[in-house]
Design an enzyme around this catalytic site. Structure first.
Site, short mmCIF file in Angstrom:
data_model
loop_
_atom_site.label_atom_id
_atom_site.label_comp_id
_atom_site.label_asym_id
_atom_site.label_seq_id
_atom_site.Cartn_x
_atom_site.Cartn_y
_atom_site.Cartn_z
N TYR A 119 36.11 31.17 19.61
CA TYR A 119 35.98 32.61 19.79
C TYR A 119 35.90 33.27 18.42
O TYR A 119 36.87 33.29 17.66
CB TYR A 119 37.16 33.19 20.57
N PHE B 78 38.01 34.58 34.00
CA PHE B 78 37.21 35.51 34.81
C PHE B 78 37.87 35.64 36.19
O PHE B 78 37.26 35.36 37.22
CB PHE B 78 35.76 35.05 34.95
N PRO B 79 39.14 36.07 36.23
CA PRO B 79 39.89 36.04 37.50
C PRO B 79 39.54 37.16 38.47
O PRO B 79 39.98 37.10 39.62
CB PRO B 79 41.34 36.17 37.04
N GLY C 134 31.35 43.49 41.51
CA GLY C 134 30.20 43.87 42.32
C GLY C 134 30.52 44.06 43.78
O GLY C 134 31.58 44.56 44.17
#
Length: 287
Positions: free
Chosen positions: A70, A215-216, A220
């Site tokens: 990162y 990405f818990p 959308g």
């Protein structure tokens, strides 16, 4: 299922069950959205990022997640700077095993010597003599798994890492790795809309291994008006994001979501989800 608020990683590192994923604290704020964000340079709003991380610690968050890939290590340096006043109170997890030759490339590289070198660099950037939890960022098919896990096991024997984790792995890979060294945590992509790792959740829960979904929060249409998520959120008097985090906490007692955000209000919203409780009927309806 009882929603306890803490879990012991590796049996000894007690953390609250909503952590913080620091990956997005990179580049300029407008560059952080979406799956293709570059995560390439240190944040342009460094002072705000440091303040946010300290706010998280002040709210009781004590599991922070980063990686050597990162921002080419700048993310680790950011956490070291921000969390220095809280260092004895927090667990910092990082990862090795991915090359970043450009802002758009993430290339798995599991040469054992490279993994050990990157761990040494992570130790320097984090300003510590032992990493709390070190993940193999990805299993590299170019090298035997025994050599990759063996490299992390050597670091553990040397006292340079406390616990070993795996990222984006199957049940079979967890079992194979566990024959080489103890595995304390698994970090896979998982949320209400991305359920492909259900077997991994069940496998790790049965063995006391932490399952850390990245990405818990599903986005959308999945949480739109009229969906079960929206209905349960209204019933709980909570936001839809909080309700989806509560679903993860209810899913199994070893699940430790690490939502990331650069907004203080969203941070507080995420942390507050730890106090929500779903009924079995609400959980099944959302599932």
């Amino acid at each position: 299922m009882t929603n306890t608020t803490v879990f012991r990683i590796g049996g000894d590192l007690e953390v609250r069950r909503i952590g913080y994923g620091a990956m997005r604290l990179a580049n300029a704020p407008h560059e952080r959205g979406g799956m293709t964000a570059p995560i390439w340079t240190a944040p342009t709003d460094r002072a705000e990022s440091v303040a946010l991380l300290r706010t998280a610690a002040g709210l009781g968050v004590n599991l922070f997640d980063t990686a050597d890939a990162y921002a080419l290590g700048a993310n680790e340096e950011l956490l070291a700077e921000a969390l220095h006043p809280h260092r004895d109170e927090v667990v910092i997890a990082t990862k090795v095993g991915v090359l970043r030759p450009s802002p758009t490339e993430w290339i798995t590289h599991g040469h054992p010597a490279y993994l050990r070198q990157q761990a040494e660099l992570s130790l320097r950037r984090l300003g510590t003599d032992r990493i709390d939890l070190l993940y193999l960022h990805r299993v590299d098919p170019a090298y035997p798994l025994a050599e990759q896990i063996g490299a992390l096991g050597q670091l553990q024997e040397e006292g340079k890492i406390r616990h070993i984790g795996l990222s984006e792995v199957s049940v079979a890979e967890i079992e194979a790795a566990s024959e080489i060294a103890p595995i304390a945590a698994v970090q896979n992509m998982y949320n209400l809309a991305e359920r492909g790792h259900d077997p991994v959740v069940d496998h790790t829960a049965g063995r006391g291994i932490a399952f850390v979904p990245y990405f818990p929060v599903a986005r959308g249409e999945f949480a739109a008006d009229g969906t079960p998520v929206a209905e349960v959120a209204r019933e709980l008097g909570a936001t839809r994001t909080q309700t989806m985090l509560a679903w993860l906490l209810h899913r199994a007692p070893n699940v430790l979501p690490i939502p990331g955000t650069s907004a203080p209000d969203h941070l507080a919203e995420n942390v507050a989800a730890l106090e929500l409780r779903l009924s079995e009927e609400q959980f099944e309806r959302m599932s």
